[in-house]
Design a protein around this motif. Sequence first.
Motif: not given
Length: 71
Positions: A26-47
């Motif tokens: 669930r955590a990885v799924s939510a993170a991937m969705e968030a990165i898909g919505r805001q690719p510029e924040a991928a680094g912070r979301i991934q961390t």
Amino acid sequence: MGMDKFAFYFLGMGLAVIGSGLGLGRAVSAAMEAIGRQPEAAGRIQTAMIIGCAFIEALTIYTLISVFLAK
């Protein structure tokens, strides 16, 4: 009687592993969705996702250690 106690330990370990797997998925799924919505924040979301996943895995490892110590 002694084996019954260990059966409960291993049942608890199995439930912890299932819960950990579901939580990580669930955590990885939510993170991937968030990165898909805001690719510029991928680094912070991934961390944040990696830190959260480490906490989830730590709880599973603590369960494993407690089963071995209870033996």
